[in-house]
Design an enzyme around this catalytic site. Structure first.
Site, PDB file in Angstrom:
ATOM      1  CB  SER A   1      -0.961  -0.052   1.195  1.00  0.00           C
ATOM      2  OG  SER A   1      -2.066   0.792   1.009  1.00  0.00           O
TER       3      SER A   1
ATOM      4  CG  HIS B   1      -5.504  -2.820  -0.060  1.00  0.00           C
ATOM      5  ND1 HIS B   1      -4.774  -2.397  -1.140  1.00  0.00           N
ATOM      6  CD2 HIS B   1      -5.006  -2.150   1.018  1.00  0.00           C
ATOM      7  CE1 HIS B   1      -3.873  -1.504  -0.749  1.00  0.00           C
ATOM      8  NE2 HIS B   1      -3.994  -1.345   0.564  1.00  0.00           N
TER       9      HIS B   1
ATOM     10  CG  ASP C   1      -6.612  -3.239  -3.914  1.00  0.00           C
ATOM     11  OD1 ASP C   1      -7.425  -2.543  -3.285  1.00  0.00           O
ATOM     12  OD2 ASP C   1      -5.392  -3.276  -3.639  1.00  0.00           O
TER      13      ASP C   1
END
Length: 637
Positions: free
Chosen positions: A193, A330, A299
């Site tokens: 991320s 995610h 995602d």
């Protein structure tokens, strides 16, 4: 070659009994680094690296905290070691990994707990692990700027320090100079991320010494996190994210930096200088590091366009690349393919940081999860046979419904009214019924599997009834299948209570993590790609124009990057609507939109022949589907 590196190779050669089979020099080739160093006695320390910036305006150059752990025996024997580095803003505010681990320290401020398994697994194998607090977070000075020069510069400064080009100190202020003579200078950056985004950004500077990056569910352009082809993505802002991650800092005054963040980005979807500063795709030509990327096709936090455009931009650089695409949302591969992931990382870092010829660069370049826990290899992404195929909507006997065909354009009109309270899940739910808020076109039952691999686009000619308008498009696979429950709380995984261990543990730094398994769901439809745009940006992404009601406009916008097989017997559908609730913000007035079907089409990256419909078969009236959790955000990265 440095003598210290030769010592590392010698150690590995003596202690690695296994070798690669089937090669003439197999007896001389090490299989990989082995856990020969004592983790319990490893050196743990913090070095504060001078960034050369004064982001918090206190009259002093900002120093960022680099907490590191490295094998003591290697230092005592004069063996230099490479570095695995994770630069993050989350080490105090939010935690890392599925168990939300934070850094911990003893009473003297010495680092004790290092989040994730990287230190436990790799330090015994002859690596150092360095966890960097981005400027303005945890124990670092300066201010967060969400992917800008401060964020990227603070991580780059640590790479420079590891290579003797920046100054480190023993304290946040004052202190004595500290050098990094214990390292080879070879650095591999990794992270999920925001962390993986920083790895992308540092690689895009071309900094010397950064040998590889492993971006996991990472952003490649911050515009494509907060915006989409002129449309404003729903929820969050750079300024809000900066405040979240800076919550646990040392109390420095970042009011000026926060004002700049609040004022630097247009409220609309225009691409500006601030977005350009945070566009690593545009700077991909500078990348010299190899790249091992992984992303969830489903995602809905960091959308898959981010991996697609980054991967494609890297193709012209000639750097070694590897890609994993999962069915998850995610999620870190440590939680959906753990054993294979650790093994792959081990081989990757051994090759690119230790220089071991283990053949990892000759393994399949791309791995894709076709069904939950069922993976296939490809030589490329997009797939080697992928080509752009144009499919056109053709009106049927019922208003707003029709066919999607590779044939010629057919004149026709379709009209719907934007309903900002409805989303793609509502649009797709009743495919046999006309809707006032969307139009739907399907291939009919496919006579053979349809493999889409790449990034598609939609070109739409639309006449709005108002001066502002959003347009959205989604691709839907209609047919019964079992997929990962990417809309569930684990975004495709279910974490149990049993643990397994990956490396050595010490008091305060545990190598054991809860085991996750696939969370699956049986569905009758799967929305697998989507895209959004603001019709006002039909001429330029940098400047919107006011629309004239009643005048037609043509716009081309992107769909999410994907690698998806729509099976034989299923149907592929294109849905066009207005505001996709939860994904983009609505216009000031909800318009009535008329689609010119003859000048509207979708361009899809298809590996194989264009779709051929089989015998007519009606769609189920209300097929089951995954309803995504649209509260997902980078703040919980």
């Amino acid at each position: 070659m440095r003598s210290s590196v030769v010592k590392v190779f010698a150690t590995v050669l003596v202690l690695a009994a296994a070798v690669m089979p089937g090669t003439a020099d197999a007896a001389a080739r090490p299989a990989g680094s082995e856990p020969v160093y004592d983790f319990g006695s490893a050196i743990r320390e913090t070095v504060w690296v001078d960034t050369g910036r004064d982001g918090d305006g206190d009259g002093r150059s900002d120093r960022v905290a680099a907490d590191l752990v490295r094998p003591r025996e290697a230092a005592e024997q004069g063996i230099r070691v490479p570095v695995i580095m994770d630069a993050s803003p989350y080490y105090s505010c939010c935690g890392r990994g599925g168990e939300k681990e934070r850094k911990t320290y003893d009473g003297s401020g010495r680092p004790v707990g290092f989040p994730l398994h990287y230190d436990n697994y790799f330090v015994p194998r002859g690596y150092a692990v360095v966890l960097v607090d981005l400027a303005g977070t945890n124990r670092s000075r300066g201010c967060v700027d969400v992917g800008g020069q401060s964020d990227i510069g603070s991580a780059k400064a640590v790479v420079d320090w590891l290579n003797g080009r920046a100054t480190g100190y023993s304290a946040a202020t004052g202190g004595s100079a500290v050098t990094a003579g214990w390292t080879t200078g070879n650095v591999g950056m990794i992270g999920k991320s925001y962390d993986g985004t920083i790895a992308n950004g540092v690689a895009a500077t071309g900094v010397a010494g950064l040998k590889t990056i492993v971006p996991i569910a990472a952003i490649s352009s911050w515009y494509d996190y907060y915006r989409s082809d002129g449309a404003v993505a729903g929820g969050g802002s750079p300024a809000g994210l900066a405040q979240t991650v800076a919550a646990g800092n040392q109390g420095q005054n970042c009011s000026a930096a926060n004002r700049k963040l609040s004022q630097g980005f247009p409220a609309n979807g225009d691409y500006s200088a601030a977005w350009a500063e945070r566009d690593y795709v545009a700077a991909a030509k500078n990348v010299k590091a190899s790249v091992f990327a992984t992303h969830g096709i489903n995602d809905l936090n960091v959308k898959s366009i981010n991996f697609g455009q980054w991967w494609s931009a890297l193709a012209s650089t000639g750097v070694d690349r590897k890609l994993w695409l999962s069915q998850t949302g995610h999620v870190d591969p440590f939680d959906f393919r753990r054993a294979e992931w650790v093994r792959a990382l081990h081989q990757w870092f051994d090759h690119y940081l230790l220089g071991i010829d283990n053949g990892v660069e000759r393994t399949p370049r791309v791995s894709v999860e076709r069904q939950p826990d069922v993976w296939v290899d490809q030589t490329a992404w997009p797939a080697a046979g992928s080509r752009n195929v144009v499919l056109r909507p053709v009106a049927g006997g019922t208003a707003g419904l029709g066919t999607l065909t590779s044939g010629r354009a057919v004149a026709g009109k379709a009209t719907f009214t934007d309903n900002p309270r409805q989303s793609e899940t509502t649009w797709a739910a009743q495919p046999t019924q006309p809707s006032a808020s969307r139009v739907l076109y399907t291939t009919g039952v496919l006579a053979q599997d349809l493999h889409l691999s790449g990034t598609g686009t939609v070109t739409a000619t639309v006449t709005p009834s108002t001066a502002t308008a959003r347009i959205s498009a989604v691709l839907v696979d209609y047919g019964q299948s079992t997929i990962r429950n990417y809309g569930g709380p684990g975004e495709g995984i279910r974490t149990g209570t049993a643990e397994d261990c990956w490396g050595a543990s010490t008091t305060g730094d545990d190598a054991c993590y809860r085991i996750a398994t696939a969370d699956t769901v049986n569905v009758g439809l799967h929305i697998f790609s989507r895209g959004w745009a603001d019709l006002a940006n039909h001429q330029s992404l940098s400047r919107e124009t006011q629309l004239v009601p009643g005048r037609p406009y043509t716009i081309t916008f992107r769909l999410a990057s994907t690698d998806k097989v729509v099976p034989k017997g299923h149907q592929l559908a294109l849905i066009i609507g207005g505001t996709d609730a939860g994904f983009v913000s609505p216009p000031a007035q909800a318009p009535r939109l008329t689609v010119d079907l003859a000048n509207t089409y979708v361009t899809l990256p298809i590996d194989g022949p264009a779709p051929v419909a089989g015998a007519a078969q009606p769609l189920p009236a209300t097929p089951s589907q995954v309803v995504p959790d649209l509260s997902a955000s980078l703040e919980r990265g």
